[in-house]
Design a protein around this motif. Sequence first.
Motif, PDB file in Angstrom:
ATOM      1  N   ILE A 129       0.865  -1.188   0.000  1.00 12.57           N
ATOM      2  CA  ILE A 129       0.000   0.000   0.000  1.00 12.57           C
ATOM      3  C   ILE A 129       0.896   1.231   0.000  1.00 12.57           C
ATOM      4  O   ILE A 129       1.758   1.376   0.869  1.00 12.57           O
ATOM      5  N   GLN A 130       0.686   2.085  -0.992  1.00 13.97           N
ATOM      6  CA  GLN A 130       1.450   3.331  -1.014  1.00 13.97           C
ATOM      7  C   GLN A 130       0.562   4.442  -0.456  1.00 13.97           C
ATOM      8  O   GLN A 130      -0.445   4.806  -1.057  1.00 13.97           O
ATOM      9  N   SER A 131       0.930   4.926   0.752  1.00 11.14           N
ATOM     10  CA  SER A 131       0.119   5.982   1.385  1.00 11.14           C
ATOM     11  C   SER A 131       0.689   7.344   1.043  1.00 11.14           C
ATOM     12  O   SER A 131       1.721   7.451   0.407  1.00 11.14           O
ATOM     13  N   LYS A 132      -0.002   8.376   1.552  1.00  9.77           N
ATOM     14  CA  LYS A 132       0.557   9.727   1.444  1.00  9.77           C
ATOM     15  C   LYS A 132       1.740   9.798   2.400  1.00  9.77           C
ATOM     16  O   LYS A 132       1.754   9.093   3.417  1.00  9.77           O
ATOM     17  N   PRO A 133       2.731  10.659   2.107  1.00 10.55           N
ATOM     18  CA  PRO A 133       3.913  10.696   2.976  1.00 10.55           C
ATOM     19  C   PRO A 133       3.559  10.987   4.435  1.00 10.55           C
ATOM     20  O   PRO A 133       4.249  10.558   5.353  1.00 10.55           O
ATOM     21  N   THR A 134       2.453  11.703   4.648  1.00  7.40           N
ATOM     22  CA  THR A 134       2.113  12.103   6.014  1.00  7.40           C
ATOM     23  C   THR A 134       1.209  11.124   6.740  1.00  7.40           C
ATOM     24  O   THR A 134       0.860  11.351   7.891  1.00  7.40           O
ATOM     25  N   ASP A 249      -5.117   9.664  -3.856  1.00 15.90           N
ATOM     26  CA  ASP A 249      -3.653   9.676  -4.024  1.00 15.90           C
ATOM     27  C   ASP A 249      -2.960   8.555  -3.235  1.00 15.90           C
ATOM     28  O   ASP A 249      -1.766   8.616  -2.970  1.00 15.90           O
ATOM     29  N   GLU A 250      -3.727   7.540  -2.859  1.00 12.56           N
ATOM     30  CA  GLU A 250      -3.143   6.350  -2.231  1.00 12.56           C
ATOM     31  C   GLU A 250      -3.377   5.165  -3.162  1.00 12.56           C
ATOM     32  O   GLU A 250      -4.359   5.156  -3.902  1.00 12.56           O
ATOM     33  N   LYS A 251      -2.476   4.216  -3.113  1.00 12.06           N
ATOM     34  CA  LYS A 251      -2.613   3.128  -4.080  1.00 12.06           C
ATOM     35  C   LYS A 251      -2.214   1.790  -3.483  1.00 12.06           C
ATOM     36  O   LYS A 251      -1.326   1.717  -2.651  1.00 12.06           O
ATOM     37  N   ARG A 252      -2.924   0.765  -3.925  1.00 15.27           N
ATOM     38  CA  ARG A 252      -2.525  -0.585  -3.547  1.00 15.27           C
ATOM     39  C   ARG A 252      -1.950  -1.292  -4.776  1.00 15.27           C
ATOM     40  O   ARG A 252      -2.513  -1.222  -5.859  1.00 15.27           O
TER      41      ARG A 252
END
Length: 289
Positions: A129-134, A249-252
């Motif tokens: 899972i790519q989250s937002k940096p924060t 803006d998040e991706k799996r």
Amino acid sequence: MNIHQTQQRPRKAVIPAAGFGTRLLPATKSQPKEMLLVGRKPVIQYVVEEIQATGINKILIVTNQKKRTLEDHFDSNLDHFSQTSEVDGDIEFFYTRQSHPKGLADAISKAETFVGNEPFVVCLGDSIIQSKPTSNILENLIETHMENQANVTVLFEEVAFESVVKYGIGTPKFEKGLAFSVVGLVEKPSVDKAPSNLAVAARYVFSPEIFDYIRQTKPGKNNEIQITDSIQLALKDQGRVFGLKLDHDEKRFDIGNYRAYFEAFFRFSLADPEFGSEFREYATKMLEI
Ligand code: G1P
């Protein structure tokens, strides 16, 4: 349904990693798909780091006879590997096996002794899972679970309608921001029967009662014991099931097929701290030809 345990914060995580990876042959002929490299690290290391970022430091990995390299990877005593493979910090790894491929719910049931009578997190070992940096999605999922005194909380992503056949699909109710209550869940429906395009995205928080529902679950789709069906049983028993949707803006990355795998490798290579910008130039030039 009993919800006495649900306000407690999960302290343990389970990573089911006993799937066969047949859609990634021949790459997975003699190595687990969870060990495929994405950029510099194998898929499962991203999953472990995601768990670690929530403060959970006890992880059970459910493997099978073909997955021994997973244990080697996280063995910090192997000095010559330590620079590239050791996860920083103080994580305790536990391993158990699912010897027969009876389905995801069956794999999760192997964690019952490890988990005990506490809530726990499940992260499928083939999804990054790519989250937002924060933010940290798993942390948000845990908070959603605790705030709602839920029995089950599931991460969802919106998928193209023709892709619903590959995933567990939820029926949402009372949408409030990205969190909502779930009133139905079905495993891999046909396009015309899908209640929505919200697909289960490989992350769950469970209260320990889920093991009772797993025991009651009959083989379902593909003749496997599906966790989706166990959650549906909890729903029928007035269980509180919540969903959290990935933001735009998040991706799996579902590293279960080549298309998603190539996409993940490409994206993470472009983001490499040392070679990312050089690689971007290279890719741009290649695309001009
Ligand atoms: C499993 C679950 C499915 C979920 C998916 C996410 O399916 O059964 O509900 O949407 O993981 O990756 P599998 O990919 O094992 O077929």
